[in-house]
Design an enzyme around this catalytic site. Structure first.
Site, PDB file in Angstrom:
ATOM      1  N   ARG A  34      10.211  -1.070   8.501  1.00  0.00           N
ATOM      2  CA  ARG A  34      10.973  -1.897   9.606  1.00  0.00           C
ATOM      3  C   ARG A  34      12.945  -2.242   8.935  1.00  0.00           C
ATOM      4  O   ARG A  34      13.614  -2.553   8.690  1.00  0.00           O
ATOM      5  CB  ARG A  34       9.934  -3.278   9.450  1.00  0.00           C
ATOM      6  CG  ARG A  34       9.048  -3.120  10.630  1.00  0.00           C
ATOM      7  CD  ARG A  34       8.630  -4.823  11.043  1.00  0.00           C
ATOM      8  NE  ARG A  34       7.868  -4.939   8.917  1.00  0.00           N
ATOM      9  CZ  ARG A  34       7.387  -6.586   9.319  1.00  0.00           C
ATOM     10  NH1 ARG A  34       7.557  -7.546  10.040  1.00  0.00           N
ATOM     11  NH2 ARG A  34       6.799  -6.634   8.510  1.00  0.00           N
ATOM     12  N   ILE A  45       1.022  -0.960   0.181  1.00  0.00           N
ATOM     13  CA  ILE A  45       0.026   0.488   0.372  1.00  0.00           C
ATOM     14  C   ILE A  45       0.598   1.312  -0.100  1.00  0.00           C
ATOM     15  O   ILE A  45       0.719   1.823  -0.848  1.00  0.00           O
ATOM     16  CB  ILE A  45      -1.434   0.073   1.389  1.00  0.00           C
ATOM     17  CG1 ILE A  45      -2.382  -1.185   0.874  1.00  0.00           C
ATOM     18  CG2 ILE A  45      -1.625   1.051   1.257  1.00  0.00           C
ATOM     19  CD1 ILE A  45      -3.086  -1.115   2.415  1.00  0.00           C
ATOM     20  N   GLU A  59     -13.169   2.307  16.936  1.00  0.00           N
ATOM     21  CA  GLU A  59     -14.345   2.494  16.116  1.00  0.00           C
ATOM     22  C   GLU A  59     -15.744   1.145  16.581  1.00  0.00           C
ATOM     23  O   GLU A  59     -14.982   0.212  17.463  1.00  0.00           O
ATOM     24  CB  GLU A  59     -13.527   1.244  14.648  1.00  0.00           C
ATOM     25  CG  GLU A  59     -12.431   2.104  13.930  1.00  0.00           C
ATOM     26  CD  GLU A  59     -12.409   1.673  12.920  1.00  0.00           C
ATOM     27  OE1 GLU A  59     -12.997   1.158  12.456  1.00  0.00           O
ATOM     28  OE2 GLU A  59     -11.761   2.045  12.161  1.00  0.00           O
ATOM     29  N   HIS A 102     -14.055   4.379   8.273  1.00  0.00           N
ATOM     30  CA  HIS A 102     -13.473   2.695   6.990  1.00  0.00           C
ATOM     31  C   HIS A 102     -14.005   2.629   5.675  1.00  0.00           C
ATOM     32  O   HIS A 102     -13.972   1.252   5.645  1.00  0.00           O
ATOM     33  CB  HIS A 102     -13.589   1.654   8.932  1.00  0.00           C
ATOM     34  CG  HIS A 102     -11.898   0.792   8.674  1.00  0.00           C
ATOM     35  ND1 HIS A 102     -11.652   0.243   9.510  1.00  0.00           N
ATOM     36  CD2 HIS A 102     -11.270   0.259   7.454  1.00  0.00           C
ATOM     37  CE1 HIS A 102     -10.634  -0.612   9.095  1.00  0.00           C
ATOM     38  NE2 HIS A 102     -10.496  -1.163   8.244  1.00  0.00           N
TER      39      HIS A 102
END
Length: 317
Positions: free
Chosen positions: A175, A155, A265, A283
């Site tokens: 990372r 993404i 949420e 979302h």
């Protein structure tokens, strides 16, 4: 005949196409209740979970024949993977279809926030007093600005492509540093997280929710950002300390935020709803007709592969 329980009413026809010999235990309403899951799991071979909806270990224990949990979504923090692994249950997810639509929404939130689209839309629709003029209602362009991407996975890379096409410069933190060819293709430069926060005009969060990333953006990190910078979160709500974000926005420590995800949420703090410099979405990162169908197809393929003795393409344990 093998049986699969599908927890929520996701697109069904793909399961029927890929698993024609299977019995589909499919909710007649939007979803199965916990009590229904406890009853219906008793003789199923596989369960299809859906991101954002917890599969309790109690339900897993109620399914003695269960061999596989196939998650409808890239993130799988709704499943106790360690517990499933101990019980010999294979877990898969469905990451590929979510990449482009999530990056698309992140780009949209960047534009909407920087160009004050949400704020102006609300004022016009609510018929609030809004003065028009050449030097009124000014916003910020993204052209020439620096985008800091936290999490350069699929993404993050898809977002970088869009941002480069919009004239932005890219730095990232991950990372592990991505390969040189990808960096060159995207014009992206690896930097430590603190440097990214200090230097970026827009910071986009694109990391999974783990013990390491939970509240990785808190009071300290927000204080490092420019007062003119925007925070975009299409990852998971708990990646950000929401109370610290509200304070930073109220005190104008950062210029604004575009949020698709929230810490609890579907509860959204009133303070976030009331701030004019925040664009909120419920979302919707992957919420397109096309993506939902592609996700059902991939989940069904994971199930088919596993029960045919093949390695599922998205096995995570």
């Amino acid at each position: 005949m093998k049986k699969v329980l599908i927890m929520l009413a996701v697109p069904r026809c793909q399961f029927e196409q890929v698993l024609p010999e299977w019995e589909l235990v499919y909710p007649s309403n939007e979803f199965f209740t916990h009590d229904e899951l406890m009853t219906k799991a008793a003789d199923v071979d596989a369960i299809v979970t859906v991101y954002g909806n917890k599969l309790s270990n109690e339900v897993i224990d109620a399914a003695p024949k269960l061999k596989m949990i196939a998650n409808f979504g890239a993130g799988y923090d709704n499943i106790d993977v360690e517990y499933a692994t101990k019980k010999g249950i294979v877990v898969t997810n469905s990451p590929d279809p979510v990449t482009e639509p999530t990056a698309e929404l992140a780009m949209g939130l960047m534009i909407a926030t920087a160009r004050r689209m949400g704020e102006m839309n609300t004022m016009l629709k609510n018929k609030e007093a809004l003065k028009w003029g050449v030097m009124r209602n000014l916003s910020t362009t993204l052209v020439g600005k620096q985008l800091g991407i936290v999490g350069m996975g699929a993404i993050g890379k898809a977002l970088a492509r869009r941002a480069v096409a919009s004239g932005m410069q890219i730095v990232y933190h991950n990372r592990k540093q991505v390969d040189a060819a990808t960096e060159q293709q995207l014009g992206a430069r690896y930097v430590p997280l603190d440097e990214l926060l200090k230097s970026s005009d827009v910071v986009s969060l694109n990391v999974p929710l783990t013990a390491v990333t939970k509240r990785m953006i808190g009071e300290r990190e927000l204080a490092l950002m420019k007062p003119s910078a925007y925070l975009i979160n299409t990852a998971r709500g708990p990646v950000v300390d929401e109370a610290a974000l509200v304070t930073a926005l109220q005190n104008k420590e950062i210029a604004g935020a575009g949020l698709d995800v929230f810490e609890n949420e579907p509860i959204i703090p009133d303070a976030l709803r009331e701030l004019p410099n925040v664009v909120l979405m419920p979302h919707l990162g992957t919420a397109t007709h096309e993506t939902r169908g592609e996700m059902s197809l991939l989940v069904a393929e994971n199930i088919r592969c596993f029960f045919n003795g093949e390695t599922p393409p998205n096995r995570i344990n």
